[in-house]
Design a protein around this motif. Structure first.
Motif, short mmCIF file in Angstrom:
data_model
loop_
_atom_site.label_atom_id
_atom_site.label_comp_id
_atom_site.label_asym_id
_atom_site.label_seq_id
_atom_site.Cartn_x
_atom_site.Cartn_y
_atom_site.Cartn_z
N HIS A 92 0.85 -1.29 0.13
CA HIS A 92 0.43 0.33 -0.23
C HIS A 92 1.16 1.07 -0.01
N ARG A 93 0.85 2.28 -1.30
CA ARG A 93 1.74 2.56 -1.14
C ARG A 93 1.13 4.34 -0.40
N VAL A 94 1.97 5.10 0.75
CA VAL A 94 1.54 6.10 1.16
C VAL A 94 2.73 7.19 1.19
N ALA A 95 2.23 8.07 0.88
CA ALA A 95 2.61 9.44 -0.06
C ALA A 95 2.46 10.12 1.46
N VAL A 96 3.42 10.87 1.71
CA VAL A 96 3.48 12.10 2.95
C VAL A 96 4.21 13.26 2.20
N THR A 104 -2.65 6.29 -0.32
CA THR A 104 -3.21 6.84 0.82
C THR A 104 -2.10 8.36 0.69
N VAL A 105 -2.54 9.79 1.50
CA VAL A 105 -1.87 10.68 1.82
C VAL A 105 -1.70 10.94 3.04
N VAL A 106 -0.95 11.38 3.44
CA VAL A 106 -0.88 12.53 4.65
C VAL A 106 -0.46 13.54 4.77
N VAL A 107 -0.91 14.04 4.81
CA VAL A 107 -0.80 15.59 5.47
C VAL A 107 -0.10 16.01 6.57
N PRO A 108 1.05 16.44 6.94
CA PRO A 108 1.30 16.17 8.19
C PRO A 108 0.84 17.97 8.99
#
Length: 342
Positions: free
Chosen positions: A22-26, A92-96
Motif C-alpha cells: 500500500h503506497r503512502v505519500a507524505v 493514502t496521502v498524509v498531510v502533517p
C-alpha cells in the motif's frame, strides 16, 4: 485484511504472489514539523506481513513542487526526492502539521502550491491529516460537510474560518471513511495505528505499537488532554467566583453560592458564566474536578476512592462515570497511561 496474497500461487512449491505494498505519500511544505513527518514513516514503515518478511506499506515523502530541500520549522532541512506527482499513485496521502503561517491560518485558503498538489490526489485515495494539516485540507474544501478535528489550540480558528465543517475539539481523531483527521502531535500516532488496525487487524497494529513503545490503542473518541487556566481571582465578571470554587473543589458547591460570591442573581450569573467560559457552571465545575483528579492520578498513588473524595465526586463510581463522560477513559486507564508502573 491481514494477507496480501493474490489469487493463484504460480508453480507448485512457489511462494504466494503478493500484492504491491500500500503506497503512502507524505506531503510536506516549508515550515513542516519534523515530529509529525516522522509518524507515518515510523508507524507504516515498520509494518510487516505476519511472517515478518514483506513490508505492508511503501512510504515516500513528497513536496508541493519539484524535488528540493524543504525547510522545517526548526534547524532541520529535508532533501525530498519526490514532487507532487507521487500523489497520483498514492493509496493514502498524509498531510502533517505545518507551523502557523500562511493563508490557511489567516483567511482559510490553502496556498496555491499546496492546493495544486492536493488536487493531484487520485480519486479513491485515502486522505489523512495530522494536527494542523487539517487546515490545509479545509482550505481546499476537502472537509466541507464532514466531521473533523485538529489540535485543540486551533479548533476555534477552524470553526471561524470554516463554519461548514463539523469541528470536534474533544477527540483524538475522526475517521470519516476516506478522510481522517487527528488532533495535535501524538494523536497522529493514534490515528496511524488506527489505520493499521483497519487495514490489517489488531495483531499487526499491536506489534508495531510494541516496537514503537507507545500504547497500542487510544480510542479516537478519547478527549484531548488539555490543561485549562486558573481564573484570575481579581478579574471581572464571574472570574472571582470561579477562583473561589477552585479552592473548594472537595466541598459541595451550589449554583446559588457561586452566584452570591459574584454578587449576581442566579439567572444573570448563569448567563454571564456561559458567555465567559462557553459552559454552564455545572459543566465547568465537573471539568475542573476531573482536571484535579487527573493531576492526582498522575502525581500520587492515592486510591481512586480517596481521589474521588478530594475532588468532590464523593464516590469512586461517580468519579469513574464523570471521567468516562469527559475524557472517554476510566481512572485506572488514565493512570496506566500517564503513570506507568515502575
Amino acid at each position: 485484511m491481514v494477507s496480501r496474497q493474490l489469487p493463484g500461487h504460480g508453480e507448485s512449491g512457489d511462494r504466494p504472489t503478493l500484492a504491491p505494498p500500500h503506497r503512502v505519500a507524505v506531503l510536506i511544505t516549508d515550515g513542516f514539523i519534523p515530529f509529525e513527518l516522522g509518524i507515518p514513516h515510523r508507524i507504516f514503515g515498520i509494518a510487516r506481513t505476519p511472517d515478518g518478511h514483506e513490508p505492508l506499506y511503501d512510504v515516500v515523502t513528497c513536496t508541493t513542487r519539484e524535488p528540493r530541500a524543504v525547510r522545517s520549522d526548526s534547524d532541520v532541512t529535508v532533501l525530498v526526492d519526490h514532487g507532487p506527482e507521487a500523489l497520483e499513485s498514492a493509496d493514502t496521502v498524509v498531510v502533517p502539521a505545518v507551523r502557523e503561517h500562511g493563508t490557511a491560518f489567516t483567511s482559510g485558503v490553502t496556498a496555491p502550491d499546496m492546493a495544486e498538489a492536493l488536487g493531484r490526489i487520485r480519486p479513491g485515495a485515502r486522505i489523512v491529516s495530522i494536527c494542523t494539516g487539517a487546515l490545509q485540507l479545509a482550505g481546499v474544501g476537502l472537509l466541507d460537510g464532514r466531521p473533523a478535528t485538529t489540535h485543540w489550540h486551533y479548533t476555534d480558528l477552524m470553526r471561524q474560518l470554516h463554519p461548514e465543517i463539523q469541528v470536534n475539539p474533544d477527540v483524538l481523531y475522526v475517521d470519516d471513511g476516506d478522510v481522517l483527521t487527528s488532533a495535535g502531535v501524538a494523536a497522529g500516532i493514534d490515528l496511524c495505528l488506527h489505520l493499521l488496525r483497519r487495514d490489517h487487524g489488531t495483531a499487526i497494529a499491536h506489534d508495531v505499537a510494541r516496537r514503537t513503545v507507545v500504547p497500542p490503542h487510544r480510542d479516537g473518541g478519547q478527549a484531548q488532554y488539555v490543561d485549562r487556566p486558573v481564573p484570575d481571582a481579581d478579574g471581572p465578571g464571574t472570574a472571582p467566583a470561579r477562583a473561589w470554587a477552585m479552592e473548594r473543589l472537595h466541598e459541595p458547591i451550589t449554583l446559588a453560592e457561586m452566584a452570591g460570591h459574584a454578587a449576581m442573581s442566579v439567572r444573570t450569573f448563569t448567563r454571564r458564566f456561559r458567555e465567559e467560559t462557553g459552559e454552564s457552571p455545572g459543566q465547568w465545575l465537573v471539568r475542573r474536578r476531573v482536571d484535579l483528579a487527573r493531576r492526582l492520578l498522575e502525581d500520587t498513588d492515592l486510591a481512586v476512592e480517596r481521589i474521588a473524595a478530594r475532588c468532590g465526586f464523593g464516590t469512586a463510581q461517580s468519579l469513574r462515570a464523570h471521567m468516562q463522560t469527559t475524557l472517554g477513559v476510566s481512572p485506572t486507564q488514565y493512570r496506566r497511561t500517564f503513570r506507568p508502573a515502575a
